[in-house]
Design an enzyme around this catalytic site. Structure first.
Site, PDB file in Angstrom:
ATOM      1  N   ASN A 201      51.653 104.004  62.045  1.00  0.00           N
ATOM      2  CA  ASN A 201      53.083 103.286  61.580  1.00  0.00           C
ATOM      3  C   ASN A 201      53.925 103.987  62.905  1.00  0.00           C
ATOM      4  OD1 ASN A 201      55.559 102.785  60.950  1.00  0.00           O
ATOM      5  ND2 ASN A 201      54.971 102.198  58.846  1.00  0.00           N
TER       6      ASN A 201
ATOM      7  N   ASP B 156      57.197 102.910  63.270  1.00  0.00           N
ATOM      8  CA  ASP B 156      58.480 102.552  63.077  1.00  0.00           C
ATOM      9  C   ASP B 156      59.660 103.409  63.662  1.00  0.00           C
ATOM     10  OD1 ASP B 156      57.592 100.423  61.419  1.00  0.00           O
ATOM     11  OD2 ASP B 156      58.042 101.116  59.491  1.00  0.00           O
TER      12      ASP B 156
ATOM     13  N   ARG C 195      70.565 104.768  69.832  1.00  0.00           N
ATOM     14  CA  ARG C 195      71.310 104.633  70.987  1.00  0.00           C
ATOM     15  C   ARG C 195      71.499 103.131  71.530  1.00  0.00           C
ATOM     16  NH1 ARG C 195      72.804 109.243  73.774  1.00  0.00           N
ATOM     17  NH2 ARG C 195      73.496 110.855  72.274  1.00  0.00           N
TER      18      ARG C 195
ATOM     19  N   ARG D 246      61.825  95.202  58.621  1.00  0.00           N
ATOM     20  CA  ARG D 246      62.729  95.186  57.378  1.00  0.00           C
ATOM     21  C   ARG D 246      63.860  94.156  57.678  1.00  0.00           C
ATOM     22  NH1 ARG D 246      62.331 100.358  54.190  1.00  0.00           N
ATOM     23  NH2 ARG D 246      64.019  99.386  53.050  1.00  0.00           N
TER      24      ARG D 246
ATOM     25  N   HIS E 172      64.680  99.492  61.913  1.00  0.00           N
ATOM     26  CA  HIS E 172      63.889 100.065  63.104  1.00  0.00           C
ATOM     27  C   HIS E 172      63.422  99.015  63.974  1.00  0.00           C
ATOM     28  CE1 HIS E 172      61.230  99.915  59.538  1.00  0.00           C
ATOM     29  NE2 HIS E 172      61.727 101.117  59.150  1.00  0.00           N
TER      30      HIS E 172
ATOM     31  N   THR F 299      63.436 104.518  52.372  1.00  0.00           N
ATOM     32  CA  THR F 299      62.298 104.276  52.789  1.00  0.00           C
ATOM     33  C   THR F 299      61.533 103.388  51.674  1.00  0.00           C
ATOM     34  OG1 THR F 299      59.920 104.817  53.513  1.00  0.00           O
ATOM     35  CG2 THR F 299      60.986 106.338  52.135  1.00  0.00           C
TER      36      THR F 299
ATOM     37  N   GLY G 220      53.963 109.021  53.329  1.00  0.00           N
ATOM     38  CA  GLY G 220      54.277 110.376  53.110  1.00  0.00           C
ATOM     39  C   GLY G 220      53.438 111.524  53.418  1.00  0.00           C
TER      40      GLY G 220
ATOM     41  N   GLY H 213      52.844 107.257  59.390  1.00  0.00           N
ATOM     42  CA  GLY H 213      53.916 106.902  60.337  1.00  0.00           C
ATOM     43  C   GLY H 213      54.865 108.440  60.242  1.00  0.00           C
ATOM     44  N   HIS H 214      55.856 108.525  59.761  1.00  0.00           N
ATOM     45  CA  HIS H 214      56.892 109.540  59.846  1.00  0.00           C
ATOM     46  C   HIS H 214      56.455 110.993  60.273  1.00  0.00           C
ATOM     47  CE1 HIS H 214      60.110 111.990  58.334  1.00  0.00           C
ATOM     48  NE2 HIS H 214      61.094 111.091  59.049  1.00  0.00           N
TER      49      HIS H 214
HETATM   50  N1  PXP Z   1      52.354 102.200  53.753  1.00  0.00           N
HETATM   51  C1  PXP Z   1      53.533 101.656  53.591  1.00  0.00           C
HETATM   52  C2  PXP Z   1      52.959 100.158  52.895  1.00  0.00           C
HETATM   53  C3  PXP Z   1      54.793 101.962  54.032  1.00  0.00           C
HETATM   54  O1  PXP Z   1      55.799 101.264  53.723  1.00  0.00           O
HETATM   55  C4  PXP Z   1      55.020 102.989  54.712  1.00  0.00           C
HETATM   56  C5  PXP Z   1      56.374 103.434  55.161  1.00  0.00           C
HETATM   57  O2  PXP Z   1      56.805 102.509  56.114  1.00  0.00           O
HETATM   58  C6  PXP Z   1      53.817 103.782  55.269  1.00  0.00           C
HETATM   59  C7  PXP Z   1      52.484 103.408  54.853  1.00  0.00           C
HETATM   60  C8  PXP Z   1      53.902 105.016  55.963  1.00  0.00           C
HETATM   61  O3  PXP Z   1      54.651 105.949  55.429  1.00  0.00           O
HETATM   62  P1  PXP Z   1      55.209 107.339  56.153  1.00  0.00           P
HETATM   63  O4  PXP Z   1      56.045 106.649  57.324  1.00  0.00           O
HETATM   64  O5  PXP Z   1      55.875 108.011  55.195  1.00  0.00           O
HETATM   65  O6  PXP Z   1      53.807 107.752  56.856  1.00  0.00           O
END
Ligand code: PXP
Length: 262
Positions: free
Chosen positions: A16, A18, A27, A54, A59, A109, A204, A225-226
Site C-alpha cells: 500500500n 498511500d 508540501r 479516500r 493522500h 486510518t 498495522g 503499507g504504513h
Molecule cells: N488493508 C486495508 C483495507 C486498509 O484500509 C489498510 C490501510 O489503508 C491496509 C490494509 C494497510 O494498513 P497499514 O497501512 O496499516 O499497513
C-alpha cells in the site's frame, strides 16, 4: 521442523503506497511520487499495489489512480468507501480489485471493519456493479462469523480480515490479547475459506506481527503499507519489502500453527 501446511497456497504481498502520497501532500507538488514507489515495490517483489482513494483525498488523488492503472505491471487493488462517487471512479478505471472499506472523515486510518450485516441491498448493489464490470470485490471486515456470512451473501469474492486489533495488542505487549486475536483471525480465515471466499488480511502489520498471520494457510494475500513506507525511510523500499517478503515466505514454509509475534 515440519514442512509447509498441506494445501497452503502462495501468499501474495500487496504494498500500500498511500503514505508516499501523504508525504508528497505535506508540501504539495509532485515529490515523492507514489507511482515511482509502486514501480520500486514491484521490482522488490510486491505482487500487487494497493491504494486507498479516500473521500477527503488526504493522500492518494484521482490522478494517482489513473496513472497507477495505466502504468502498473501488477494488479491494482483500489480501496474505497462503498459510495456512488467511488463506484463511478472504480467503473471508470476498472482496477483488478476493489476493497470496500468503512470511512469516517475524522479517523486517522480505517478503524474498523465494514458493517456488512447492515449493508444490505445498497451494499449488494455496489458489489454487483463492480463484479459486472469484471472487478474482483473484497470486503474489509472484522474477523467475525456474522460479517463473513454476510459477505458471502452480498456476493463478495474476497474478505480482507482486519488485523488492527491483533497489531494493537502486539504494540501493548499483551500476550493474552495477542493469543486471543490470533485465534480470532485463525478461526475467521477457516470460516471464510469454507464459505468459498478468498481470504486476505491487513492493517498495522509489521515485521514483528506478520509471521503469525502469514502462517494461516487460508490467507492468500496480505496488504501492508504504513510500516513498510516508514521502514523505507531508513533502509529504502527494496530492503523493507524484501525483508517483509522473506518473513512471509519463511512463515509459510514453517510449521503450521498460530504463533505470537517473535
Ligand atoms: N488493508 C486495508 C483495507 C486498509 O484500509 C489498510 C490501510 O489503508 C491496509 C490494509 C494497510 O494498513 P497499514 O497501512 O496499516 O499497513
Amino acid at each position: 521442523m515440519s514442512s509447509a501446511p498441506s494445501g497452503s497456497k502462495f501468499l501474495r504481498l500487496g504494498v500500500n503506497i498511500d503514505h508516499v502520497a501523504t508525504i508528497r501532500n505535506a508540501r504539495g507538488g509532485r515529490h515523492p511520487d507514489p507511482l515511482r514507489a509502486a514501480h520500486l515495490a514491484v521490482e522488490a517483489g510486491a505482487d500487487g499495489i494497493t491504494a486507498h482513494l479516500r473521500e477527503d483525498r488526504r493522500h492518494i488523488s484521482d490522478s494517482d489512480i489513473a496513472r497507477l492503472k495505466s502504468e502498473l505491471t501488477r494488479p491494482l487493488n483500489l480501496e474505497m468507501a462503498a459510495t456512488p462517487e467511488m463506484l463511478a471512479i472504480a467503473l471508470r478505471h476498472v482496477p483488478n480489485a476493489c476493497c470496500l472499506v468503512p470511512e469516517r472523515r475524522e479517523e486517522r486510518t480505517t478503524e474498523g471493519g465494514l458493517d456488512v450485516v447492515r449493508g444490505g441491498e445498497p451494499l449488494a448493489r455496489i458489489v454487483g456493479s463492480l463484479r459486472d464490470a469484471g472487478i474482483r470485490v473484497s470486503l474489509f471486515i472484522e474477523a467475525d462469523e456474522r460479517a463473513i456470512e454476510a459477505s458471502a451473501k452480498v456476493g463478495a469474492d474476497i474478505v480482507e480480515l482486519h488485523t488492527g486489533q491483533y497489531c494493537e495488542r502486539a504494540l501493548e505487549d499483551n500476550a493474552a490479547g495477542i493469543a486471543r486475536e490470533v485465534e480470532r483471525l485463525r478461526r475467521a480465515a477457516v470460516l471464510a475459506d469454507e464459505a468459498g471466499l478468498e481470504v486476505h488480511a491487513g492493517h498495522g502489520l509489521t515485521y514483528n506481527t506478520v509471521v503469525a498471520v502469514a502462517r494461516m494457510p487460508q490467507i492468500v494475500e496480505l496488504n501492508i503499507g504504513h510500516f513498510l513506507i516508514g521502514e523505507a525511510i531508513f533502509g529504502g523500499m527494496h530492503s523493507a519489502i524484501r525483508h517483509m517478503r522473506s518473513l512471509m515466505d519463511q512463515a509459510r514454509a514453517g510449521p503450521h500453527r498460530s504463533q505470537a509475534p517473535q
